[in-house]
Scaffold this active site. Structure first.
Site, PDB file in Angstrom:
ATOM      1  N   HIS A 201      14.363-109.322 -70.879  1.00  0.00           N
ATOM      2  CA  HIS A 201      15.720-108.961 -71.426  1.00  0.00           C
ATOM      3  C   HIS A 201      16.682-110.021 -71.201  1.00  0.00           C
ATOM      4  CE1 HIS A 201      14.137-104.583 -70.603  1.00  0.00           C
ATOM      5  NE2 HIS A 201      14.190-104.755 -71.956  1.00  0.00           N
TER       6      HIS A 201
ATOM      7  N   LYS B 114      15.510 -88.149 -70.103  1.00  0.00           N
ATOM      8  CA  LYS B 114      14.536 -89.006 -69.237  1.00  0.00           C
ATOM      9  C   LYS B 114      14.776 -89.425 -67.966  1.00  0.00           C
ATOM     10  CE  LYS B 114      12.304 -93.325 -71.574  1.00  0.00           C
ATOM     11  NZ  LYS B 114      12.823 -94.500 -72.155  1.00  0.00           N
TER      12      LYS B 114
ATOM     13  N   ARG C  18       8.511-109.005 -78.618  1.00  0.00           N
ATOM     14  CA  ARG C  18       7.532-109.659 -77.678  1.00  0.00           C
ATOM     15  C   ARG C  18       6.423-109.985 -78.675  1.00  0.00           C
ATOM     16  NH1 ARG C  18       7.810-104.783 -73.617  1.00  0.00           N
ATOM     17  NH2 ARG C  18       7.801-103.858 -75.618  1.00  0.00           N
TER      18      ARG C  18
ATOM     19  N   SER D 233       9.037-102.655 -69.359  1.00  0.00           N
ATOM     20  CA  SER D 233       9.670-102.149 -68.527  1.00  0.00           C
ATOM     21  C   SER D 233       8.871-100.750 -67.840  1.00  0.00           C
ATOM     22  CB  SER D 233      10.989-101.366 -68.933  1.00  0.00           C
ATOM     23  OG  SER D 233      11.963-102.517 -69.083  1.00  0.00           O
TER      24      SER D 233
END
Ligand code: PNS
Length: 165
Positions: free
Chosen positions: A17, A41, A95, A133
């Protein structure tokens, strides 16, 4: 002034990031990194604390980056945040091909919601392209070492706190 928003969960922010922040900041006059507040979450840290971690790293960057980057938290739609900031661009990192499908769907959906907002993709640097992550959260939850994957302050926090799996 060309403003872009880089929205994300950033839970936690990774070196990938940060690479996207550093590079995209040079392409816009103003880059607003926006940390999503998602009460549904379970997270490793509150959005405000994650934003503060990103801010601290950005402040240590070269002036051509630190002067252009702001870090905020947000809830609601990315396109609404973009409108409130006068941003015409959304930045996202890619990515690998596996990111493409969901990113394309989000970009098209955002464009449908707000035709004036375009998504700009930056290829994550090769050396960070494996970072995720969710994997980092899992490694930290099992006590593994994530210091090569995240900024030092984040690695210290993840090593200290109980991380939800
Ligand atoms: O880091 P992430 O979890 O991949 O980021 C996803 C994020 C925050 C960009 C996405 O969930 C989002 O934009 N959320 C805000 C709500 C919204 O605008 N939803 C419609 C997106 S098409």
């Amino acid at each position: 002034m060309n403003t872009a928003v880089y929205p994300g969960s950033f839970d936690p922010v990774t070196l990938g990031h940060l690479d996207v922040i550093q590079r995209s900041a040079k392409a816009f006059d103003r880059l607003v990194v926006a940390v999503l507040i998602n009460p549904r979450k379970s997270v490793t840290a509150e959005a405000g604390d994650r934003a503060a971690e990103i801010r601290a790293v950005v402040e240590e960057s070269a002036a051509d980056v630190s002067e252009r980057v702001e870090v905020v938290t947000f809830d609601g739609l990315t396109v609404d945040l973009a409108a409130s900031l006068g941003a015409r661009f959304v930045v996202r990192g890619l990515r690998a091909v596996s990111d493409f499908e969901s990113e394309m769907q989000m970009a098209h959906t955002n464009r449908k919601l707000s035709p004036d907002v375009d998504t700009v993709f930056f290829m994550t640097a090769l050396e960070h392209a494996y970072l995720s992550s969710s994997l980092i959260r899992e490694i930290a939850a099992f006590g593994g070492d994530v210091s090569a994957m995240v900024p030092p302050a984040v690695a210290r926090r993840l090593g200290r706190d109980t991380i939800p799996r």
